[in-house]
Write a protein that holds these residues in place. Structure first.
Motif, short mmCIF file in Angstrom:
data_model
loop_
_atom_site.label_atom_id
_atom_site.label_comp_id
_atom_site.label_asym_id
_atom_site.label_seq_id
_atom_site.Cartn_x
_atom_site.Cartn_y
_atom_site.Cartn_z
N TYR A 87 5.46 -57.44 -10.93
CA TYR A 87 5.55 -58.89 -11.12
C TYR A 87 4.15 -59.49 -10.92
CZ TYR A 87 10.49 -57.76 -10.46
OH TYR A 87 11.74 -57.20 -10.57
N PRO A 88 3.31 -59.44 -11.94
CA PRO A 88 1.89 -59.80 -11.77
C PRO A 88 1.62 -61.29 -11.59
CG PRO A 88 2.36 -59.28 -14.06
CD PRO A 88 3.60 -58.93 -13.30
N GLN A 89 2.64 -62.14 -11.78
CA GLN A 89 2.39 -63.57 -11.59
C GLN A 89 1.93 -63.83 -10.16
OE1 GLN A 89 5.37 -62.18 -12.26
NE2 GLN A 89 7.09 -63.30 -11.33
N HIS A 90 1.02 -64.77 -10.01
CA HIS A 90 0.37 -65.07 -8.73
C HIS A 90 -0.10 -63.78 -8.07
CE1 HIS A 90 -0.36 -68.06 -5.42
NE2 HIS A 90 -0.71 -66.91 -4.89
N PRO A 91 -1.19 -63.20 -8.56
CA PRO A 91 -1.69 -61.93 -8.01
C PRO A 91 -1.98 -62.02 -6.51
CG PRO A 91 -2.82 -62.47 -10.05
CD PRO A 91 -2.02 -63.68 -9.68
N LEU A 92 -1.65 -60.96 -5.81
CA LEU A 92 -1.91 -60.89 -4.37
C LEU A 92 -3.24 -60.22 -4.07
CD1 LEU A 92 1.62 -59.74 -3.17
CD2 LEU A 92 0.71 -62.07 -3.24
N LEU A 93 -3.82 -59.60 -5.07
CA LEU A 93 -5.09 -58.91 -4.88
C LEU A 93 -6.13 -59.44 -5.87
CD1 LEU A 93 -3.79 -55.26 -4.44
CD2 LEU A 93 -4.95 -56.64 -2.69
N PRO A 94 -7.34 -59.73 -5.40
CA PRO A 94 -8.39 -60.20 -6.31
C PRO A 94 -8.87 -59.07 -7.20
CG PRO A 94 -9.27 -59.89 -4.10
CD PRO A 94 -7.79 -59.67 -4.00
N SER A 95 -9.46 -59.43 -8.33
CA SER A 95 -9.98 -58.40 -9.25
C SER A 95 -11.29 -57.81 -8.73
CB SER A 95 -10.19 -59.00 -10.65
OG SER A 95 -11.07 -60.12 -10.58
N ASP A 96 -12.03 -58.58 -7.95
CA ASP A 96 -13.29 -58.10 -7.38
C ASP A 96 -13.02 -56.94 -6.42
OD1 ASP A 96 -16.31 -58.81 -6.69
OD2 ASP A 96 -15.26 -58.48 -4.79
N LEU A 97 -13.65 -55.80 -6.66
CA LEU A 97 -13.36 -54.60 -5.88
C LEU A 97 -13.70 -54.75 -4.40
CD1 LEU A 97 -14.45 -51.66 -8.24
CD2 LEU A 97 -12.14 -52.32 -7.54
N LYS A 99 -13.69 -57.53 -2.60
CA LYS A 99 -12.68 -58.39 -1.97
C LYS A 99 -11.33 -57.68 -1.89
CE LYS A 99 -14.43 -63.05 -2.69
NZ LYS A 99 -14.08 -64.42 -3.15
N LYS A 100 -11.04 -56.87 -2.90
CA LYS A 100 -9.79 -56.12 -2.86
C LYS A 100 -9.80 -55.15 -1.68
CE LYS A 100 -8.02 -54.85 -6.76
NZ LYS A 100 -7.74 -54.13 -8.05
N ALA A 101 -10.92 -54.46 -1.49
CA ALA A 101 -11.03 -53.53 -0.37
C ALA A 101 -10.93 -54.27 0.96
CB ALA A 101 -12.35 -52.77 -0.46
N LEU A 102 -11.49 -55.46 1.01
CA LEU A 102 -11.42 -56.26 2.23
C LEU A 102 -9.97 -56.63 2.55
CD1 LEU A 102 -13.26 -57.56 4.38
CD2 LEU A 102 -13.31 -59.61 2.95
N ASN A 103 -9.20 -56.93 1.51
CA ASN A 103 -7.78 -57.23 1.71
C ASN A 103 -7.04 -56.03 2.27
OD1 ASN A 103 -6.39 -59.92 0.58
ND2 ASN A 103 -8.32 -59.58 -0.50
N TYR A 104 -7.33 -54.85 1.74
CA TYR A 104 -6.70 -53.64 2.26
C TYR A 104 -7.05 -53.43 3.73
CZ TYR A 104 -5.63 -52.23 -2.57
OH TYR A 104 -5.15 -52.16 -3.86
N GLN A 105 -8.32 -53.66 4.05
CA GLN A 105 -8.76 -53.46 5.44
C GLN A 105 -8.06 -54.43 6.39
OE1 GLN A 105 -13.22 -52.76 5.95
NE2 GLN A 105 -13.12 -53.37 3.80
N ALA A 106 -8.04 -55.70 6.03
CA ALA A 106 -7.42 -56.70 6.89
C ALA A 106 -5.93 -56.43 7.05
CB ALA A 106 -7.65 -58.10 6.33
N GLY A 159 -12.74 -68.21 3.02
CA GLY A 159 -12.90 -69.55 2.48
C GLY A 159 -11.80 -70.39 3.10
N LYS A 160 -11.01 -71.02 2.27
CA LYS A 160 -9.85 -71.73 2.79
C LYS A 160 -8.86 -70.73 3.38
CE LYS A 160 -6.44 -75.28 1.72
NZ LYS A 160 -5.93 -76.24 0.69
N TYR A 161 -8.84 -69.52 2.77
CA TYR A 161 -7.95 -68.47 3.24
C TYR A 161 -8.78 -67.24 3.63
CZ TYR A 161 -4.82 -71.73 0.99
OH TYR A 161 -4.17 -72.88 0.62
N ALA A 162 -8.13 -66.14 3.89
CA ALA A 162 -8.80 -65.02 4.55
C ALA A 162 -9.98 -64.43 3.77
CB ALA A 162 -7.79 -63.92 4.85
N THR A 163 -9.81 -64.29 2.46
CA THR A 163 -10.89 -63.65 1.69
C THR A 163 -11.40 -64.54 0.56
OG1 THR A 163 -9.31 -62.50 0.23
CG2 THR A 163 -10.01 -61.34 2.22
N GLY A 164 -11.22 -65.83 0.69
CA GLY A 164 -11.69 -66.76 -0.33
C GLY A 164 -10.84 -68.00 -0.36
#
Length: 225
Positions: A87-97, A99-106, A159-164
């Protein structure tokens, strides 16, 4: 409006416990993606997670579990990754690698280094083998360590949220853990200014607020776990 039998048959089913932070992550994701689902409560205090029926969904006996037609997924991280792909609507992961890795880490800081050390089974063990007075200090120690790591990890990316400035997977793990820290374990959040600011930002988002423990159909504020 009443739903047809076919609609009910095809609806996602979430096996959840109102106070489970792991379940809350998934509830937020479902809300963000605008996915309707049937909420099926699993009362952990009554041991319903060890019933034969539930163990067929998750042999470990943990919530949440998600049923999507013939597909059954347990473990909140696996569920979120499944939802992200199907269900790709409202992606939970950014396309930037990066930032994506940072999301996995957090997300992993919460799911591997904090939450497992405060679940019911661990707290029961600490209470029985070490002593009831050691339960809160134990939890606070591990939350403080994890939160300090998150403050450092996110200081240059938030940013406003954890990774932007867009909600992403990291936020879904962070907010339920902050709520537990405040409401259940009396953690002093003044030592974590970045996380405190994020917590305020999440309070403005309906998808997060509708997923709050007290807003679930099985909520029982008088319960103690």
């Amino acid at each position: 409006m009443a739903e047809s039998g076919e609609s009910n048959k095809n609806k996602l089913k979430l096996y959840s416990y109102w106070r489970s932070s792991c379940s809350q992550r998934v509830r937020i994701a479902l809300n963000l993606k605008g996915l309707e689902y049937e909420y099926i409560p699993v009362n952990l205090l009554k041991g319903e997670h060890f019933s034969s029926d539930f163990l067929k969904l998750n042999p470990l006996g943990y919530v949440p579990a998600l049923v999507d037609g013939e597909i059954v997924i347990s473990d909140s991280f696996a569920i979120l990754m499944y939802l992200e792909e199907k269900y790709p609507q409202h992606p939970l992961l950014p396309s930037d690698l990066q930032k994506k890795a940072l999301n996995y880490q957090a997300a992993n800081v919460v799911s591997s280094s904090i939450q497992p050390l405060q679940n019911m089974a661990v707290l029961k063990y600490i209470k029985e083998k070490v002593g009831p007075d050691e339960v809160i200090p134990w939890v606070q120690s591990h939350i403080n360590k994890g939160f300090a790591a998150l403050e450092k990890l996110l200081k240059d990316s938030a940013g406003k949220y954890a990774t932007g400035n867009e909600v992403s997977m990291a936020d879904l793990f962070i907010e339920p853990q902050i709520l537990g820290a405040i409401k259940r374990f009396n953690v002093d959040m003044t030592q974590f200014p970045l996380l405190s600011r994020l917590h305020e930002a999440y309070s403005e988002l309906p998808a997060f607020q509708n997923a709050m423990p007290e807003n679930q159909p099985d909520a029982s504020p008088s319960s103690v776990t």
